[in-house]
Design an enzyme around this catalytic site. Structure first.
Site, mmCIF file in Angstrom:
data_model
loop_
_atom_site.group_PDB
_atom_site.id
_atom_site.type_symbol
_atom_site.label_atom_id
_atom_site.label_comp_id
_atom_site.label_asym_id
_atom_site.label_seq_id
_atom_site.Cartn_x
_atom_site.Cartn_y
_atom_site.Cartn_z
ATOM 1 C CB SER A 5 -4.507 -1.151 6.234
ATOM 2 O OG SER A 5 -3.589 -2.075 6.782
ATOM 3 C CE LYS A 64 -2.192 -0.829 -1.539
ATOM 4 N NZ LYS A 64 -1.327 -1.709 -0.716
ATOM 5 C CG ASP A 93 -5.053 -4.647 3.300
ATOM 6 O OD1 ASP A 93 -4.755 -4.782 4.504
ATOM 7 O OD2 ASP A 93 -4.338 -4.049 2.481
ATOM 8 C CB SER A 108 4.212 -1.701 10.483
ATOM 9 O OG SER A 108 4.478 -1.686 9.090
#
Length: 549
Positions: A148, A158, A308, A395
């Site tokens: 990220s 992930k 990303d 976030s």
């Protein structure tokens, strides 16, 4: 944050402070010690992350995780293709090669970018959902190799199962345990083949990720309204996986848009340092976003994505960089009034640490609000079946439904949230900053902040299971406490901490998973002084609970 802002914040770093990419990639082949906790596979809310320099993201980890995913697929009957994407971090390329060696050797059909370039997280989710739509068997899943917005020395890995979103703890726990077993066994159970052979074999398929995603954008954002308005748009991919996507989007839809920086550099030397003097591609940070903020008067609206492209940072001409909570409230207010194709009972999803402004917007709209623990995985089911029109985190991560009310992605999509800012500006004639001011005039103006406070490992364990009985007060900052939560009201899942709520404010305290601190999220609808009082009393309440324990 309680930490002091570095004098380097918002400035380019001296070359001597940049990551040494050659050293970083060489260290990728160093052997970690699975006997050391810090060097084992550890799946957090966004997969396994680490750095080769710390022996926490190395070839051994990726071999073990990739093999564990192959075994997980076999155990769960997942036998469709695996969509594989990477971002622009230096460790992403060697991790891609390692994982492909394992996937190919295990006979997993793996879809890779046709030019072996970069693929955003939401594009992988979009591809999985598109492939699986209407199927009853042969389901696809995916992997995104990205840490990220983390610093350039980091790597991340992930797994997204067939629903297209982040894997739940049952899946990640199983993969983590199996990967660590493989590492502890000296990687004896790994099946792999050389990269060149893997790339050329029948199981590796070159795939056009860009065209289907770009063409589908008209189904989720009103691209025609953006084009016809002539609204001027600035876009900064921050050197990430969105780099290859914005030129085709601009060309396909005839947008009055400019990609302000197309630099591709694994050291990310073009990025201003974040608050702590480290490079971090955090599009919600005013320090990392210094360049785009400085261009705000050149455009009607501008936006950036992290590496990303699952997060968004919105820069409005009227207000500069928007607080993520403010933009979520604006996006929700706009979407639920401009998406007649959505179900009349489609809910609004938010995390427990997101602004209560969203609660007030939901009440104004007459929509059900579903408040869940931190983590985008909690929105997957609702975004899959259309029962959530929108799911968002404080976030700066969110996604929403197509205009016809069907699923778009079940992972965060920073591209559509940026394009939505342009749609809002085009349709309403006001930028999102101006729209937020309008909301505050009607619903009140909240003040929101997050700080960190010290806590030992034992204290963090206490905080995770804190109950109402352990909160020895009935008031917070002069107001009666209306609720004390350790489970999210939207789904009853543990929030891993405690949330204390009053009529005009709240705080939520949660332990950090990586540091000896706990995080206090707090908000006031009264004043800065009231917010500080909530923060001070929150620490006193938690410290009293620590002492009693």
């Amino acid at each position: 944050m309680t930490s002091t802002v570095s004098p380097l914040a918002g400035k380019p770093l001296d070359p001597g402070l940049l990551v040494d990419v050659a050293k970083l990639t060489k260290a990728y082949f160093d052997l970690p010690d699975p006997g050391q906790a810090s060097q084992r596979v550890a799946f957090g809310t966004s997969g396994h992350r680490g750095s080769s320099l710390l022996l926490s993201f190395n070839e051994a980890h990726i071999l073990a995780i990739a093999q564990a995913i192959c075994l997980y697929r076999q155990q769960n009957g997942i036998d469709g293709p695996l969509f594989l994407g990477i971002d622009t971090h230096a460790l992403s390329r060697p991790a891609f090669e390692t994982s492909l060696e394992v996937f190919a050797a295990n006979g997993v059909v793996t879809m890779v970018d046709e030019d072996l370039r970069f693929t955003p997280t939401p594009v992988i989710s979009h591809a999985i959902i598109g492939y699986n739509r209407g199927r009853s068997a042969g389901f696809a899943d995916g992997v995104v190799i990205s840490p990220s917005h983390n610093p350039p020395a980091d790597g991340g890995f992930k797994y997204n199962p067939p629903h297209g979103g982040p894997a739940d703890t049952d899946a990640t726990g199983w993969i983590e345990r199996k990967a660590n077993e493989l590492m502890a066994g000296g990687l004896a159970g790994i099946t792999r083949m050389p990269y060149a052979k893997a790339l050329a074999c029948e199981f590796t398929r070159k795939h056009d990720y860009i065209t289907p995603y770009v063409e589908d954008l008209a189904d989720i954002v009103d691209m025609a309204a953006i084009r016809s308005s002539g609204v001027s748009i600035g876009i900064d991919p921050l050197g990430g996986a969105g780099l290859d996507y914005y030129a085709p989007i601009i060309e396909r839809y005839g947008l009055n848009a400019t990609v302000v920086d197309t630099t591709l550099d694994p050291t990310f030397a073009f990025m201003p340092a974040d608050w702590d003097g480290k490079i971090r591609m955090d599009c919600s940070s005013p320090y990392a976003m210094t360049h785009l903020i400085g261009m705000k008067d050149r455009f009607d609206v501008a936006f950036a994505n992290d590496t990303d492209a699952d997060r968004h940072g919105i820069v409005a001409r009227s207000s500069g960089l928007m607080n993520p909570n403010h933009y979520l409230a604006v996006a929700i207010a706009y979407l639920f009034e401009n998406r007649p194709g959505w179900r009349s009972d489609a809910a609004i999803g938010k995390t427990v640490v997101s602004s209560a402004m969203i609660d007030r917007v939901a009440a104004k709209l007459g929509r059900r609000l579903v408040e869940v623990p931190v983590g985008f995985k909690w929105f997957v089911d609702g975004l899959s079946d259309g029962s959530f029109g929108f799911g968002g985190e404080e976030s700066a991560g969110a996604s929403f439904l197509r205009q016809d009310g069907t699923s778009w992605t079940t992972d965060k999509d920073g591209l559509i949230l940026g394009l939505l800012a342009a749609e809002i500006t085009a349709v309403t004639g006001s930028d999102p900053g101006e729209r937020y001011v309008e909301l505050t005039r009607e619903l009140g103006e909240p003040l929101y902040a997050r700080i960190d406070a010290p806590a030992s490992r034992e204290q963090k364990a206490v905080l995770k299971t804190l109950s109402r009985q352990q909160i020895k007060t009935d008031t917070l900052a002069g107001e009666p406490i209306t609720s004390v939560l350790n489970e999210a009201p939207g789904n009853g899942a543990a929030i891993g901490g405690v949330k204390v709520v009053t009529a005009d404010g709240w705080f939520c305290a949660r332990p950090s998973g990586t540091e000896e601190v706990y995080k206090i999220y707090a908000e006031s609808f009264r004043s800065e002084a009231h917010l500080r009082q909530i923060q001070d009393e929150a620490q006193s309440i938690i410290n009293a609970a620590f002492a009693a324990a």
